[in-house]
Design an enzyme around this catalytic site. Structure first.
Site, PDB file in Angstrom:
ATOM      1  N   LYS A 206       0.840  -1.218   0.000  1.00  0.00           N
ATOM      2  CA  LYS A 206       0.000   0.000   0.000  1.00  0.00           C
ATOM      3  C   LYS A 206       0.871   1.263   0.000  1.00  0.00           C
ATOM      4  O   LYS A 206       0.673   2.181  -0.799  1.00  0.00           O
ATOM      5  CB  LYS A 206      -0.933  -0.033   1.224  1.00  0.00           C
ATOM      6  CG  LYS A 206      -1.766   1.209   1.418  1.00  0.00           C
ATOM      7  CD  LYS A 206      -2.718   1.462   0.264  1.00  0.00           C
ATOM      8  CE  LYS A 206      -3.325   2.839   0.357  1.00  0.00           C
ATOM      9  NZ  LYS A 206      -4.141   3.196  -0.783  1.00  0.00           N
ATOM     10  N   ASN A 210       1.348   4.011  -3.132  1.00  0.00           N
ATOM     11  CA  ASN A 210       0.999   5.433  -3.015  1.00  0.00           C
ATOM     12  C   ASN A 210       2.217   6.336  -3.199  1.00  0.00           C
ATOM     13  O   ASN A 210       2.134   7.391  -3.833  1.00  0.00           O
ATOM     14  CB  ASN A 210       0.315   5.716  -1.676  1.00  0.00           C
ATOM     15  CG  ASN A 210      -1.179   5.535  -1.775  1.00  0.00           C
ATOM     16  OD1 ASN A 210      -1.680   5.092  -2.812  1.00  0.00           O
ATOM     17  ND2 ASN A 210      -1.911   5.870  -0.725  1.00  0.00           N
ATOM     18  N   PHE A 251      -1.833   9.565 -13.920  1.00  0.00           N
ATOM     19  CA  PHE A 251      -1.002  10.331 -12.978  1.00  0.00           C
ATOM     20  C   PHE A 251       0.093  11.112 -13.697  1.00  0.00           C
ATOM     21  O   PHE A 251       1.173  11.309 -13.171  1.00  0.00           O
ATOM     22  CB  PHE A 251      -0.431   9.420 -11.877  1.00  0.00           C
ATOM     23  CG  PHE A 251      -1.494   8.991 -10.913  1.00  0.00           C
ATOM     24  CD1 PHE A 251      -1.679   9.675  -9.726  1.00  0.00           C
ATOM     25  CD2 PHE A 251      -2.344   7.956 -11.221  1.00  0.00           C
ATOM     26  CE1 PHE A 251      -2.688   9.313  -8.856  1.00  0.00           C
ATOM     27  CE2 PHE A 251      -3.363   7.584 -10.368  1.00  0.00           C
ATOM     28  CZ  PHE A 251      -3.532   8.263  -9.180  1.00  0.00           C
ATOM     29  N   CYS A 262      -4.436  10.948   1.535  1.00  0.00           N
ATOM     30  CA  CYS A 262      -3.552   9.770   1.440  1.00  0.00           C
ATOM     31  C   CYS A 262      -2.115  10.089   1.043  1.00  0.00           C
ATOM     32  O   CYS A 262      -1.194   9.820   1.810  1.00  0.00           O
ATOM     33  CB  CYS A 262      -4.151   8.762   0.466  1.00  0.00           C
ATOM     34  SG  CYS A 262      -5.647   8.002   1.113  1.00  0.00           S
ATOM     35  N   ARG A 329      -9.180  17.664   2.798  1.00  0.00           N
ATOM     36  CA  ARG A 329      -8.016  17.369   3.648  1.00  0.00           C
ATOM     37  C   ARG A 329      -6.746  17.448   2.800  1.00  0.00           C
ATOM     38  O   ARG A 329      -6.659  16.821   1.746  1.00  0.00           O
ATOM     39  CB  ARG A 329      -8.140  15.965   4.269  1.00  0.00           C
ATOM     40  CG  ARG A 329      -9.247  15.868   5.300  1.00  0.00           C
ATOM     41  CD  ARG A 329      -9.382  14.456   5.845  1.00  0.00           C
ATOM     42  NE  ARG A 329      -9.941  13.530   4.869  1.00  0.00           N
ATOM     43  CZ  ARG A 329     -10.161  12.243   5.111  1.00  0.00           C
ATOM     44  NH1 ARG A 329      -9.863  11.730   6.284  1.00  0.00           N
ATOM     45  NH2 ARG A 329     -10.669  11.463   4.187  1.00  0.00           N
TER      46      ARG A 329
HETATM   47  P1  NAD Z   1     -11.987   9.064   7.673  1.00  0.00           P
HETATM   48  O1  NAD Z   1     -11.339   9.966   8.638  1.00  0.00           O
HETATM   49  O2  NAD Z   1     -12.843   9.616   6.568  1.00  0.00           O
HETATM   50  O3  NAD Z   1     -12.889   7.996   8.462  1.00  0.00           O
HETATM   51  C1  NAD Z   1     -12.478   7.320   9.614  1.00  0.00           C
HETATM   52  C2  NAD Z   1     -13.707   7.072  10.477  1.00  0.00           C
HETATM   53  O4  NAD Z   1     -13.355   6.217  11.549  1.00  0.00           O
HETATM   54  C3  NAD Z   1     -14.269   8.341  11.124  1.00  0.00           C
HETATM   55  O5  NAD Z   1     -15.640   8.468  10.785  1.00  0.00           O
HETATM   56  C4  NAD Z   1     -14.062   8.120  12.616  1.00  0.00           C
HETATM   57  O6  NAD Z   1     -15.068   8.709  13.418  1.00  0.00           O
HETATM   58  C5  NAD Z   1     -14.105   6.610  12.704  1.00  0.00           C
HETATM   59  N1  NAD Z   1     -13.464   6.035  13.897  1.00  0.00           N
HETATM   60  C6  NAD Z   1     -12.263   6.324  14.439  1.00  0.00           C
HETATM   61  N2  NAD Z   1     -12.039   5.559  15.513  1.00  0.00           N
HETATM   62  C7  NAD Z   1     -13.106   4.759  15.656  1.00  0.00           C
HETATM   63  C8  NAD Z   1     -13.481   3.737  16.579  1.00  0.00           C
HETATM   64  N3  NAD Z   1     -12.672   3.375  17.564  1.00  0.00           N
HETATM   65  N4  NAD Z   1     -14.670   3.148  16.431  1.00  0.00           N
HETATM   66  C9  NAD Z   1     -15.498   3.476  15.437  1.00  0.00           C
HETATM   67  N5  NAD Z   1     -15.213   4.424  14.522  1.00  0.00           N
HETATM   68  C10 NAD Z   1     -14.031   5.061  14.621  1.00  0.00           C
HETATM   69  O7  NAD Z   1     -10.799   8.169   7.054  1.00  0.00           O
HETATM   70  P2  NAD Z   1     -10.742   7.547   5.575  1.00  0.00           P
HETATM   71  O8  NAD Z   1     -10.397   8.571   4.572  1.00  0.00           O
HETATM   72  O9  NAD Z   1     -11.951   6.696   5.356  1.00  0.00           O
HETATM   73  O10 NAD Z   1      -9.467   6.606   5.736  1.00  0.00           O
HETATM   74  C11 NAD Z   1      -9.486   5.456   6.554  1.00  0.00           C
HETATM   75  C12 NAD Z   1      -8.202   4.671   6.302  1.00  0.00           C
HETATM   76  O11 NAD Z   1      -8.170   4.204   4.947  1.00  0.00           O
HETATM   77  C13 NAD Z   1      -6.919   5.492   6.484  1.00  0.00           C
HETATM   78  O12 NAD Z   1      -5.915   4.676   7.019  1.00  0.00           O
HETATM   79  C14 NAD Z   1      -6.562   5.890   5.074  1.00  0.00           C
HETATM   80  O13 NAD Z   1      -5.192   6.126   4.908  1.00  0.00           O
HETATM   81  C15 NAD Z   1      -6.981   4.656   4.298  1.00  0.00           C
HETATM   82  N6  NAD Z   1      -7.325   4.919   2.893  1.00  0.00           N
HETATM   83  C16 NAD Z   1      -8.036   6.030   2.555  1.00  0.00           C
HETATM   84  C17 NAD Z   1      -8.378   6.235   1.217  1.00  0.00           C
HETATM   85  C18 NAD Z   1      -9.153   7.472   0.812  1.00  0.00           C
HETATM   86  O14 NAD Z   1      -9.260   7.711  -0.395  1.00  0.00           O
HETATM   87  N7  NAD Z   1      -9.686   8.245   1.744  1.00  0.00           N
HETATM   88  C19 NAD Z   1      -8.000   5.312   0.245  1.00  0.00           C
HETATM   89  C20 NAD Z   1      -7.299   4.168   0.632  1.00  0.00           C
HETATM   90  C21 NAD Z   1      -6.968   3.975   1.965  1.00  0.00           C
END
Ligand code: NAD
Length: 436
Positions: A206, A210, A251, A262, A329
């Site tokens: 991963k 990225n 890209f 990310c 973000r």
């Molecule tokens: P986000 O901040 O949008 O969502 C995370 C959610 O988790 C929040 O709603 C938060 O309230 C909840 N949360 C935190 N702790 C918790 C707990 N203990 N119990 C229940 N809920 C809880 O984050 P995201 O953008 O969805 O990213 C999540 C992960 O996926 C990250 O590690 C990110 O790097 C990875 N990721 C993100 C993307 C993207 O495009 N956003 C793509 C691939 C991977």
């Protein structure tokens, strides 16, 4: 299959909707009460192309549920997916794992029967081992495997990517976990490679992916600078490069630098991880510093065009870090806006989807317009910062009437430059000489 998804953000929510659409019984849990209350009322908490219809259809069919109760979500689940945030630690800039560890602690007590705990959050190498230890020590009787299941979806295309992934990576050596995940991904079997690797390799895949994509963006931005100096056109250069299947055409859009939740954090986390292991990763370090500089350079270009105007006004089109999402973000548009605010430039901005998320970040430091044309009323300069398709074919007669000066910074290379020139706009794009 009963699936619990922990975290209903940009990954958890589309994934939950996607698995429900495939016929699974999905319970999404989040500790943000306001989010769950909205989702329970049928209101989406983020914008993502095509999400609303599938969200509504699956909640109505009773396959998609929302709760703040970890017990309700995890109890009797066959698969528990961690999709909580892993933001950079403000001091060390390593991935902050407090949400992962807290979720592991919270879910441990509620595991029943054999359960696969799959980590979709982007986490440093070795996090799977740590999660396994946390669950085993909290609930020694639990029968479970911790698997790395990295997520590669792109915001704006989350559902498209969910249903048509390039590849599925599964990091585990457990046969039981492999069997369960093979069942889960059965509908993808024909067209999508499913690669089973060790947990540590999966976690590395991963970050390595990225960081590579971020480097590709930084590389084409450096080529754009070269094109501006040499007289070549970066769009033509990128097209020629992209036809080489070893390089690929994605890209390779020169612009204002990479952003989003990310690439900036994952490049930083990869670099810090490498330092910990005593490995030198100069390409990634250069990409991080070069990308920071890119955003400052873009703001400087705009500043140079308005610095002699008393209290200059800049109209901005685009706030989200890219089109198709409301996510601001680490948006490079927001970084450029911050630089301009510091120079005392008045900003009026418009974004088709990201006005609320931007407001939450910069509040009343800028003005917000109802539509793209209101944003340029009385502006000395228009700056296009996000590549929303509607910005690519503006009505130049309207712009001419509304703007004080006919200057456009087309920093996503979207405009028909010939038409802009015919309307006598001074149009600065990236990676090519200014056309008038
Ligand atoms: P986000 O901040 O949008 O969502 C995370 C959610 O988790 C929040 O709603 C938060 O309230 C909840 N949360 C935190 N702790 C918790 C707990 N203990 N119990 C229940 N809920 C809880 O984050 P995201 O953008 O969805 O990213 C999540 C992960 O996926 C990250 O590690 C990110 O790097 C990875 N990721 C993100 C993307 C993207 O495009 N956003 C793509 C691939 C991977």
């Amino acid at each position: 299959m009963k699936i619990a998804i922990i975290g209903t953000g940009y990954v958890g929510l589309p994934s939950g909707v996607g698995f429900a659409e495939l016929g699974h019984n999905v319970v999404c849990v989040d500790n943000n009460k306001a989010k769950i209350a909205a989702l329970k009322k049928g209101q989406l908490t983020l914008y993502e192309n095509g999400l609303e219809d599938l969200f509504k259809a699956n909640t109505q069919k009773g396959r998609l549920h929302f709760t703040t109760s970890m017990k309700e979500a995890v109890h009797e689940a066959d698969l528990v997916i961690l999709a909580v945030g892993t933001p950079p630690d403000p001091v060390t800039q390593e991935a902050d794992l407090r949400y992962i560890y807290a979720a592991a602690e919270e879910l441990a007590d509620y595991l029943t029967g054999y359960t696969v705990v799959a980590n979709k959050s982007t986490v440093p190498v070795g996090t799977g081992d740590a999660v396994e230890k946390i669950i085993a020590s909290k609930n020694p009787k639990a029968d479970f495997d911790v698997v790395s299941l990295p997520e590669f979806l792109r915001e704006g295309f989350a559902l498209q990517d969910f249903f048509n992934p390039d590849r599925i990576i599964v990091g585990t050596t457990s046969k039981r976990a492999i069997n369960l995940l093979n069942k889960l991904y059965e509908p993808f079997k024909e067209k999508t490679p499913l690669l089973i690797v060790s947990r540590k390799s999966s976690e590395t895949i991963k970050y390595a992916s990225n960081a590579f994509l971020a480097m590709k963006i930084h590389y084409i931005n450096e080529i754009a600078n070269f094109c501006e100096a040499s007289g070549a056109d970066v769009a033509e250069v990128a097209k020629g490069m992209g036809l080489d299947t070893r390089i690929g055409n994605r890209f390779l859009n020169a612009g204002i630098g990479f952003g989003g939740s990310c690439f900036p954090k994952d490049t930083l986390a990869m670099a810090r991880m490498a330092q910990k292991y005593g490995v030198c990763m100069e390409l990634i370090e250069t990409t991080i510093s070069g990308n920071k500089k890119r955003k400052k350079d873009m703001a400087e270009r705009i500043w140079q065009a308005v610095k002699d105007i008393p209290r200059p006004k800049v109209g901005v089109w685009g706030l989200a870090f890219k089109n198709g999402t409301d996510d601001c973000r680490q948006s490079p548009a927001m970084d450029i806006i911050s630089e301009l605010i510091n120079k005392n430039i008045a900003i009026t901005a418009y974004d088709p989807k990201a006005m609320d998320t931007a407001k939450a970040l910069v509040g009343d430091k800028i003005h917000y317009a109802q539509d793209m044309y209101s944003a340029v009323k009385g502006a000395d300069v228009l700056a296009i910062l996000t590549e929303w398709p509607e910005f690519s074919a503006p009505d130049f007669s309207k712009l001419e009437k509304l703007m004080k000066r006919k200057v456009i910074f087309d920093l996503r290379n979207m405009l028909p430059s010939k038409e802009a020139a015919e309307w006598d706009f001074t149009c600065y794009s990236v990676g090519r000489k200014r056309k008038r």
